[in-house]
Design an enzyme around this catalytic site. Structure first.
Site, PDB file in Angstrom:
ATOM      1  N   GLY A  87       0.667  -1.215  -0.196  1.00  0.00           N
ATOM      2  CA  GLY A  87      -0.052   0.098   0.078  1.00  0.00           C
ATOM      3  C   GLY A  87       0.674   1.315  -0.004  1.00  0.00           C
ATOM      4  O   GLY A  87       1.993   1.251   0.164  1.00  0.00           O
ATOM      5  N   MET A  91       2.493   9.495   3.520  1.00  0.00           N
ATOM      6  CA  MET A  91       3.884   9.812   3.764  1.00  0.00           C
ATOM      7  C   MET A  91       4.928   8.802   3.314  1.00  0.00           C
ATOM      8  O   MET A  91       6.120   8.999   2.983  1.00  0.00           O
ATOM      9  CB  MET A  91       4.117   9.450   5.489  1.00  0.00           C
ATOM     10  N   GLY A  92       4.479   7.595   2.886  1.00  0.00           N
ATOM     11  CA  GLY A  92       5.357   6.837   2.053  1.00  0.00           C
ATOM     12  C   GLY A  92       4.721   5.535   1.575  1.00  0.00           C
ATOM     13  O   GLY A  92       3.268   5.339   1.683  1.00  0.00           O
ATOM     14  N   VAL A  94       4.258   1.466   1.980  1.00  0.00           N
ATOM     15  CA  VAL A  94       4.231   0.261   3.000  1.00  0.00           C
ATOM     16  C   VAL A  94       4.391  -0.784   2.381  1.00  0.00           C
ATOM     17  O   VAL A  94       3.678  -1.374   1.206  1.00  0.00           O
ATOM     18  CB  VAL A  94       2.799   0.202   3.629  1.00  0.00           C
ATOM     19  N   ASP A 206      -7.056  11.080  11.035  1.00  0.00           N
ATOM     20  CA  ASP A 206      -7.518  10.664   9.653  1.00  0.00           C
ATOM     21  C   ASP A 206      -8.023   9.114   9.709  1.00  0.00           C
ATOM     22  O   ASP A 206      -7.678   8.351   9.143  1.00  0.00           O
ATOM     23  CB  ASP A 206      -5.944  10.417   8.768  1.00  0.00           C
TER      24      ASP A 206
END
Length: 823
Positions: A87, A91-92, A94, A206
């Site tokens: 995923g 932020m980045g 996974v 979130d």
């Protein structure tokens, strides 16, 4: 920015958003006219954000699809082998990975994105923030942080988190065809996890179904605190503005204050959970923002009332023939309480939502048990006020006509309106101060109580909050609700001053005085005959604390009177509200305290003390066992069961001092169960100082009994040393906590007794008992009305006298014997 300017921004944005880029600047200049740079700059920010988000409003994410994450250049990051990508987030990327040295351990490895762009510094700051936050969150329903690091070859920072195999919350409930009741029970576990994060001053910001995975054991796991922020920090310039920070949000679940760029708080998570629960129960979202422009999304979320849940039910996966029936059935279940609970969670104004996740979860519990809930529909006066704000121009025009027609009467009406508005403002300020005081008393005080070194700050907070409530009482003397809150405040400050077996200041007299004030208020409210159930509930809790305090003061008959009154009230409440589990919880605690009073009251013969104590402790254990069988049993029920086993272990050890092998075995069995439970709780929450204290205390009590039968004393002394180290650490971290000082003294006392009984190095036993005496003398000098300090100091002198005599030092033996006799 003022509401008028913001409305102007939205109008101009709507005009220019769909123009070709070459025409926008000129149109923007003409439309903004003389309104200055502020409006033009804000519109430009909206245009930039709109370009990034235009294709993304499918209700899933507003992370730009153009922002791809480069795969790592190697299949090994740090000590982890990358298996596959699972995923990508704000932020980045996974990846599923495994430890190189532990192939069976799968982990989720989050790598900061490094694909260019001008916001790398912001991303890195957020990454460091995520490290800090996740490392502080240890909860069974929150994905754990396992490791952090930087891969030097590619300069890639990474987080390693628990890999959660599961299905997102909405899909899980749909695929398993959960009933509404089952969904609510599962959702309350999510609430518990979020509430835990809030107690650590962390807001998620979130929350959405894809961040909540449910495993095969039907346990939810909360993921991705990537945009969480500590409540104590400010957001910084990069997150100011209305929509400029929206790139890290999910519009279907974001709150109005997030769209408006206002302060984020725990109420933000309440809102997002409200949206999730709405979708969970209805199959639909409260607003349709699919394929909407960013300004339209903001307007809908900030201004449009959500659809009533009972009118929004949908189940696209059902066959057409069953949809109508399912809709009718679900609408019937949602109508009323659940409608009100959801709509309260989704209110535009944060202060009008539930003030905490606990309150939302509690209302759901009350609904499940058929009890009244606190959520109520909006009243007409509130809706009228909102109508006036939305249609101010029309209302003013109508008012002018009315004034012209009625002349002098209208002038009087204006004065009345002004007076009413002033009264409303005064009420609003009153309620704000009251809410703040209650937040301090309940939310912050309860969270701090679990932490080391917090006693002094808890005392200051509770004292200040009580002062606020005292002052407010002078303004509204006839408010029964405020009187109850004041009684609760006195109860809380009494707990900080002298609650037994928990962190306190050692001010027994202050505690007794404040408990007395709380009791007096309850009795006045009883005479007024208003909300008798709530008053009785509070009164029984006050009586329990008074009873426990009188036990510590050595006034066992008075303690028994208080505790019996508390038991009578709770038993009556349990008959009135048989499904209210809190009554049984309190009754179990009352029975334990009644057993403490009975077993220590030397007015009765020793065998009567023991038998009465056993009867009460067994009653407490029976009650706590029933609580543990309930679906919503929790840690506090385990604590009560452990306390009942501990007391039974102790009293059977007293009974076994006569030739009674059965009693000794019973003592060890109960101590073993208490140790298992306390150990489990301490393992679950290693930073919960109360759990650590209880486990250490239990190890010491068990060690003393075990030392009477075990041939090898090494394992027993090992338990004593471990427990003593824990209690010393707690005492050293919180010098104001007199209970912790007493616990440390008793650790030295108990370990000394074990050494003396084992006939090993008696000088070690003497040294430990001297350390116990040093602390007990200081505590007794500071609080001479506390019988428990005085009695244990007398016993310590007696034991020292015996040990010195055994070592051949008759002078010191006589010295301490004389000290003991002075008592």
């Amino acid at each position: 920015m003022s509401p008028e300017k913001w409305n102007k921004v939205k109008e101009i944005f709507t005009l220019v958003a769909d123009l070709p880029e070459s025409e926008r600047e000129k149109a923007l200049e003409q439309a903004s006219g003389g309104d200055g740079d502020e409006i033009r700059n804000e519109v430009k920010k909206l245009l930039v954000s709109d370009e990034k988000a235009r294709t993304l409003y499918d209700g899933l994410s507003i992370i730009s699809k153009e922002r791809e994450y480069k795969a790592p250049d190697t299949d090994k990051i740090g000590n982890y082998i990358v298996l596959r990508k699972i995923g990508a987030g704000g932020m980045g990327a996974v990846y599923l990975a495994r430890r190189a040295d532990l192939p069976q351990q799968k982990v989720a490895l989050k790598i900061i994105r490094h694909g260019g762009g001008g916001d790398s510094e912001i991303v890195l700051r957020r990454f460091r923030r995520e490290q800090e936050i996740l490392s502080k969150l240890e909860h069974p329903n929150i994905a754990r942080l396992l490791d952090i690091g930087v891969e030097r070859s590619g300069d890639l920072p990474f987080l390693v988190m628990e890999f959660v195999e599961g299905t997102d919350l909405i899909d899980y409930c749909r695929l398993n065809n959960l009933s509404i009741e089952e969904k609510l029970k599962l959702f309350r576990k999510v609430c518990e996890a979020v509430s835990y994060a809030h107690s650590r001053l962390v807001v998620h910001r979130d929350l959405k179904p894809s961040n909540i995975l449910v495993n095969e054991a039907r346990e939810p796991k909360l993921l991705d605190f990537g945009i969480s922020k500590m409540l104590s920090e400010t957001d910084g310039a990069q997150e100011k503005g209305t929509i400029t920070a929206v790139g890290i949000l999910t519009p279907n679940y974001a709150s109005p204050e997030q769209f408006r760029g206002e302060t984020v708080s725990t109420a933000t998570d309440v809102y997002s959970l409200g949206v999730i629960l709405y979708e969970l129960l209805t199959g639909a979202l409260p607003y349709d923002v699919t394929n909407r422009r960013i300004d339209e999304v903001a307007r809908i979320v900030c201004e449009i009332a959500p659809r009533r849940p009972s009118d929004s039910f949908t189940h696209s996966h059902l066959a057409e023939s069953t949809k109508a029936h399912a809709k009718n059935q679900t609408s019937k279940f949602l109508r009323g309480d659940l409608d009100n609970i959801l709509l309260k969670s989704l209110r535009k104004e944060p202060e009008r939502r539930y003030s905490s996740i606990e309150q939302l979860s509690e209302d759901l519990r009350r609904h499940l048990e058929g009890l009244p809930v606190t959520a109520r529909p909006d009243i007409f006066s509130y809706r009228a006020e909102k109508f006036v704000k939305r249609n101010l121009g029309s209302v003013v025009a109508g008012l002018l006509i009315f004034l012209t027609l009625l002349g002098g009467i209208a002038a009087t009406s204006v004065q009345t309106i002004r007076a009413e508005r002033e009264r409303q403002l005064a009420d609003e300020r009153f309620n704000q101060v009251r809410r703040l005081a209650n937040d301090v008393l309940f939310k912050y005080n309860d969270a701090l109580a679990k932490l080391e070194g917090s006693t002094e700050i808890r005392a200051s907070l509770v004292k200040d909050a009580t002062g606020y409530l005292d002052a407010l009482t002078g303004e509204q003397e006839n408010s029964d609700l405020l009187q109850r809150e004041l009684a609760e405040a006195y109860l809380r400050i009494g707990d900080v001053q002298g609650e037994t077996y928990r962190a306190n200041l050692g001010d027994t007299e202050g505690a007794f005085s404040n408990y007395g004030k709380a009791l007096g208020i309850c009795e006045n409210l009883e005479r007024a005959e208003t909300d008798a159930t709530e008053t009785a509930n509070l009164k029984s809790r006050v009586l329990l604390q008074l009873g426990k305090l009188q036990i510590r003061r050595g006034k066992f008959d008075e303690a028994t009177d208080f505790l019996r009154q508390a038991a009578i009230i709770r038993e009556r409440l349990a008959q009135i509200e048989p499904n209210q589990i809190e009554h049984k919880r309190t009754l179990a605690k009352i029975f334990i305290s009644l057993g403490d009073a009975a077993s220590r009251n030397e007015k009765a013969a020793p065998h009567i003390q023991i038998e009465n104590g056993i009867a009460y402790f067994e009653k407490a254990l029976t009650t706590s066992d029933a609580l543990l069988a309930a679906p919503d049993a929790g840690n506090r029920d385990l604590q009560t069961a452990a306390a009942a086993h501990q007391r039974l272990g102790n009293i059977f050890s007293m009974k076994s001092r006569a030739p009674d092998a059965d009693s000794f075995d019973q003592s060890l069995n109960h101590f073993k169960k208490a140790t298992e439970i306390y150990g489990e709780l301490a393992g679950r929450e290693p930073r919960n100082v109360e759990y650590q204290r209880n486990f250490a205390d239990q190890l010491l009590m068990q060690a003393y009994v075990k030392s009477r039968s075990e041939r090898s004393i090494k394992s027993v002394l090992s338990d004593c040393r471990a427990a003593t180290a824990t209690l010393e650490s707690i005492a050293a971290s919180d010098r104001k906590n007199k209970e912790a000082q007493f616990d440390a003294a008793m650790a030295y006392y108990q370990t000394s007794n074990v050494i003396e009984g084992s006939r090993t190095k008696i000088s070690d036993g003497i040294n430990l008992m001297l350390r116990a005496v040093e602390i007990l003398e200081r505590l007794n000098a500071e609080n001479q009305n506390l019988d428990e300090f005085r009695v244990n100091l007398k016993y310590a002198y007696t034991r020292l006298s015996g040990m010195y005599k055994a070592s051949g030092n008759t002078i010191k033996s006589a010295f301490y014997q004389k000290k003991a006799q002075a008592f």
